[in-house]
Design a protein around this motif. Sequence first.
Motif: not given
Length: 516
Positions: A197-217
């Motif tokens: 993993i080289c980067s990651a971020a949270f979706h700004p939703s307050s009622s649900n949890l959603l995450m994104a991640a990007g890798d080296k490939s």
Amino acid sequence: MDADKSDTCLKTMQLLQKNDREEEETIQETRIKHDMQSLPAHREGLSEYELERLENIRQNQAFLSSLKLPQISEHLRPKPKPTQKGLKREKTETEMLPVRKSLRIQNKGPQTAITLEMTSSAAREPEEKAKKAQGPIPLDPINLDEHVRLPEDLINLWNEVPLEQETGMSDLKSYQQMLQKLSINDDFVVKVVKDRICSAAFHPSSSNLLMAAGDKSGHVGLWKPDAEWGDDGVIYFEPHSRAVTSMAFSSHPCNLITVSFDGSARSMDLEKAVFDEVYRSPSGLKSFDFLSTNCSTLLLGVWNGDVAVVVRRTPEKLHESLYTMAANPLRCVHVHPVQQHYFVVAESSFVNVYDLRHLKRRNNQAVGELKGHSRSVSSAFFSPLTGSRVLTTCMDNKIRVFDTSQMNGRTPVLKSITHNMQTGRWLSKLSAVWDPKQQECFVIGSVDRPRQIQVYHESGRLLHTFRNMDHLTTVCSITAFHPNRNILLGGNSSGRLHIFTDSFINQKISISLPVC
């Protein structure tokens, strides 16, 4: 006569020593007998030998209990490996090598050393990954069937407008108590992408949890806990051909902006089901930030030392402006949260603040120099609410906090914190990032054992250390706090996200959450 006297004296001394020994033995026997008589079993008519045997057994048992052997044995017993959640390991077929045959039987001469060397070197060289085509790329998940559409609840969550949150900060004591309540379990360690993993971020939703991640490939993964789609709530894409160096969610409408070392910046749009191309550079892109509150203008940091201003609304995927900061590799750019014409740039071992209104194509003068770094700087970020501080992470094993409340060229160091940054070549570089809800505090991963994630105050005070011997067993180089909920993520080199959260994860919330 003298000889007789000496013999008499010697016999007298031996007799006295014998009497002393007999007296000591008598005293010892009397003491043992007294101890035996004090035992409850003596009243049952046991002999002295049996009582002595029972006493020996009792002493041995007390000694063994003091060694705590059952606890040590339980600790040393290998624990069963937890079931891997998220992306499944791909099954690779074993390559069948040709059968070795005798060159003599085939009437062939011996191979030369040059031929053998060329053959072995060609086998060692990996195939270079082809770059993605320019323009929009279809949003086709790798781990879903070809004709399966994106889940409807994912699209609804993607377009959800976040609730307005209180901008005030809590006191340190309440904030520390909140950190102590965050925990992790087996459900919150999930493989989201294939590689490091080289980067990651949270979706700004307050009622649900959603995450994104990007890798080296160049892969991007989305993960929603408890979702039924994909692999344990993970959907997996490949919008880039090289490392996804930075990502962030935009608003109005919500898109996931990703930049990569392949030179492309893309916008993930679930409504159109495409990865739109926002910008393309001949050199790799290392970092970016939003230059406007509506996220329509981007400030992109190019690896060769340039900074590009890109407007997403323009049909041409070109920059509005391009400025050369230095000939050094550029590692990070970040925009002031209030005065958005200021931005900070980390390039090699230099960190400078520039004013976008006065930039030229080349030979630009910084309005503030953040001095003191002796090795390369991994990142530099303004504090989230006021921008009065800049947090830098340097390979000289120092985290530094600078005072940027006055943009008059003087940016003194407020605090320098010692932290081991030597991750090696196989891990992503550590980077200290602010908590967007508590601008005086920041989080960073650690290479120390046991594995841990640490939260500091800008004064250098260690507020909390996250540890878990069962679920946090690797170095989490990528860390981030949720923008409006009490949740922390950490990403490691095997593509897994670790989530520390409190009890209300993924519950529907009808009111604004307090900032704790």
